[in-house]
Structures are given as structure tokens and as C-alpha cells.
Design a protein around this motif. Sequence first.
Motif, short mmCIF file in Angstrom:
data_model
loop_
_atom_site.label_atom_id
_atom_site.label_comp_id
_atom_site.label_asym_id
_atom_site.label_seq_id
_atom_site.Cartn_x
_atom_site.Cartn_y
_atom_site.Cartn_z
N ASP A 42 87.06 14.93 30.78
CA ASP A 42 86.44 15.69 31.82
C ASP A 42 86.76 14.81 33.26
O ASP A 42 87.15 15.46 34.35
N THR A 43 86.85 13.59 33.10
CA THR A 43 87.44 13.01 34.37
C THR A 43 88.63 13.10 34.50
O THR A 43 88.95 13.12 36.00
N LEU A 44 89.54 13.19 33.57
CA LEU A 44 90.94 13.56 33.88
C LEU A 44 91.09 14.96 34.39
O LEU A 44 91.90 14.97 35.33
N GLU A 45 90.35 15.94 34.22
CA GLU A 45 90.27 17.20 34.64
C GLU A 45 90.06 17.00 36.38
O GLU A 45 90.44 17.62 37.07
N GLN A 46 88.95 16.30 36.60
CA GLN A 46 88.46 15.91 37.97
C GLN A 46 89.50 15.37 38.73
O GLN A 46 89.60 15.59 39.90
N LEU A 47 90.21 14.35 37.91
CA LEU A 47 91.25 13.63 38.76
C LEU A 47 92.46 14.79 39.32
O LEU A 47 93.22 14.58 40.41
N ALA A 48 92.86 15.54 38.21
CA ALA A 48 93.74 16.56 38.44
C ALA A 48 93.38 17.52 39.58
O ALA A 48 94.25 17.82 40.54
#
Length: 213
Positions: A42-48
Motif C-alpha cells: 500500500d505504501t509503495l502505491e501511495q509513493l507512486a
Amino acid sequence: MPVYTLPDLPYDYAALAPVISPEIIELHHDKHHAAYVKGANDTLEQLAEARDKESWGSVNGLEKNLAFHLSGHILHSIYWHNMTGDGGGEPLEKDGVGKLADAIAESFGSFTGFKTQLTKAAATTQGSGWGVLAYEPLSGRLIVEQVYDHQGNVGQGATPILVFDAWEHAFYLQYRNQKVDFIEAMWAVVNWQDVAKRYEAAKSRADVLLLAP
């Protein structure tokens, strides 16, 4: 984008009983570990999304979340394989793990000294954390680290090879507030074959830290 996945347990839920109950193993793996995997993804998606929108107001929190969840995923993935129902004792030459035994003796003076240090490190973590045996590539020796949460208070280059989970979710249903008893019991399920394999793999990566060209 690559995503992290929850690894299967290398044994069934009851394999580590009576040291760790089947209920704890099921909840720990299927709920807690799974939550760290989801949190990292989820955090990777938010950073993207932040990159796409060039919106960096929450970057501090996102980077902290990524470190927390990813470290939790990595440490738990090691943790499951560090244990076996047929484990315990200490690493011995006759069991094919003599190089690990020698490294422990060289780095800590004796197996007893190492065992005491790792036990104390895990049992005295303030709040949530881990006790970790790691290979430190700059010195070529083994060190014990006391990890807060999943990611705090660690050297940047050391590779974990044996981890003791000292979070309450790892033991509370069975040991209540007796964390020391749980850590002491953990020594009966250590998989020295797995630890030795991780030691050899870490030691073989001589150029993992390039401090000079």
C-alpha cells in the motif's frame, strides 16, 4: 511494479508446540505478517501516487511506513525459517554447522556468552522489537542487534541471520507478560541449519558495502 507477497509457512501451525502454540503461529503469520506485507504494498502505491501528482506533503510519513512494513516483512520471513520442531541445542561441528559455531565463538567468546547477549537483547527491548544475530560485513564478524519496532537502532550493512521476535503478538496468548520466559523457550526451536546457511550466504557477499571505489 513488483509487489511483496506473504510466504507460506515451512511447517504446519502445530509444528513448534509446545514452545509456540498453534493459535499463535496462525494469528502471527496469517494476520500480523500479512498486515506488514499489505502495508508495504500500500505504501509503495501511495509513493507512486505522490510522484505522479508531485505531492510530497506526506513523504516523511510514507518513507517511515515503508521502512516499518518492509522491515517487518523481511524479519518475519527470516523468523519462520529460523525455527523448527527438531531444533534447539547449539551449533556443532558434527551437525555440519561448525563454521557457524566457530564464528560465534570468535565473535562472542563462547556460545554461552552469545546466547546470554541475544537473550538479554531480545528480552529487554522497550516496547516492541527484536533480538537479532547479524553478519556485519565491514568487520567480518557476527554482532547482536537490539531492534526497536522492526527497523530502528540497526547498523546499515549487517545481514540478519537469526531473529527473535519480542513483539507481544509473538507470545502474549501463551506466555502473557512473561517475555523472558518466551525468549528462553525460543532456544529449543532454533534451526541451526538455516542460520548456518544464512551465515554462509551473507559472508559470501563480500562487496555488499562499497565504501570506496
